[in-house]
Design an enzyme around this catalytic site. Sequence first.
Site, PDB file in Angstrom:
ATOM      1  N   HIS A 127     -70.901 -50.838  11.830  1.00 49.86           N
ATOM      2  CA  HIS A 127     -70.996 -50.599  10.371  1.00 49.86           C
ATOM      3  C   HIS A 127     -72.161 -50.845   9.894  1.00 49.86           C
ATOM      4  O   HIS A 127     -72.361 -50.662   8.526  1.00 49.86           O
ATOM      5  CB  HIS A 127     -69.974 -51.988   9.653  1.00 49.86           C
ATOM      6  N   ASP A 164     -63.107 -47.269  17.712  1.00 48.18           N
ATOM      7  CA  ASP A 164     -62.506 -48.485  16.825  1.00 48.18           C
ATOM      8  C   ASP A 164     -61.585 -48.131  15.749  1.00 48.18           C
ATOM      9  O   ASP A 164     -61.576 -46.971  15.345  1.00 48.18           O
ATOM     10  CB  ASP A 164     -63.761 -49.012  16.286  1.00 48.18           C
ATOM     11  N   HIS A 166     -61.388 -49.135  12.754  1.00 46.34           N
ATOM     12  CA  HIS A 166     -62.339 -49.071  11.605  1.00 46.34           C
ATOM     13  C   HIS A 166     -63.379 -47.747  11.838  1.00 46.34           C
ATOM     14  O   HIS A 166     -64.110 -47.736  12.845  1.00 46.34           O
ATOM     15  CB  HIS A 166     -62.931 -50.152  11.263  1.00 46.34           C
ATOM     16  N   ASP A 251     -59.260 -52.888  18.462  1.00 45.18           N
ATOM     17  CA  ASP A 251     -58.413 -53.556  17.663  1.00 45.18           C
ATOM     18  C   ASP A 251     -57.520 -52.500  17.302  1.00 45.18           C
ATOM     19  O   ASP A 251     -56.599 -52.469  16.213  1.00 45.18           O
ATOM     20  CB  ASP A 251     -59.303 -53.776  16.350  1.00 45.18           C
TER      21      ASP A 251
END
Length: 349
Positions: A127, A164, A166, A251
């Site tokens: 990120h 991931d 995200h 995740d």
Amino acid sequence: MALKTGIVKGDIFLKHIPGDGCPDTPQRLKSIYSMLNDSDMQDIFVDVLPKKAEEEDILLLHSREYFEKIAETKGKELIAFTADTHACEDTFDAALYAAGGFLKAISQVVEKKLDNAFALIRPPGHHAEKSRAMGYCLFNHVALGAIFAQKILKLDRILIVDWDIHHGNGTQHAFERDPNVLFFSIHQAGLFPGTGIFTETGLGAGEGYTINLPIPKGYGDAEYTSIFECVLAPVAERFAPELILVSAGFDTHKDDPMGGMLMTAPGFAGITASIKKIADKICGGKIVMSLEGGYNSDALSGAVKAVLKEMAGITCCDVSAMAEKANKKKVDYVVRRYIEVHKYLWDFF
């Protein structure tokens, strides 16, 4: 045949303590490091001692002002960059060793000292933007690694896979104008940070070299593996990377509190096997992974074990058999949307 698979790990990564309430706790790595002592994991892997990144390494991507901002946290009590991203007295060193360890692993794989490698490090990275910390991330290891491979190791084409839950906004933004880095992200639609829709395909010369697959919750092992086989494999073969870097977030596991996916350890072995098949065919097996998310410690350690065993050749997942079990409607939705967006950018449809 067992492969030489390197592992980057170290106690320095346990010293990053981002404060109460942050899911990125040291326990994540403690569970993984403990798993590496299991009897079925002994004498298989090569330790890669993390090396501290130099300022010039970080400046391959990040701005000097941003580097200095992170450096100023050294030795200080908890400092907040955003509501969810903090630094403690040891965070700066942990972040430098994380970046440096990942770059060292890339060097050893490219130099054929290792077949592949997995950097079990934190804080995570995907990120982090050029001048902004967010989503628990400070320095973007995978983006730095790709630039390092281009500028220092003189590789031409690099594939980045981000699985991931995200979207890896920082990584995408680093390369959205670069046709020599193919960024492939599969992530749950509607989650933080809100980027990564199907129609984000790159800019200028890089148009077509960003592939985003935002998928609804409820996809599991077979669906993920099938999508990797149907979408990633053909485009990666066409792109012909010299190195594959992976932002490996866990995740998407069914027991993870972050999202709504249904992955299990065998599924992570499946998508690893799919990537490994690509790498073996195109770039001599050169894969380097970096740990991103994964916030249920037990699920995380089990999934990482499955990935490492696949990387090392201890197991060999039957990718086709796993993909055949997929819910066809779920897979078709993703493939159809992908083709609708990318058919004008790639001519093999």
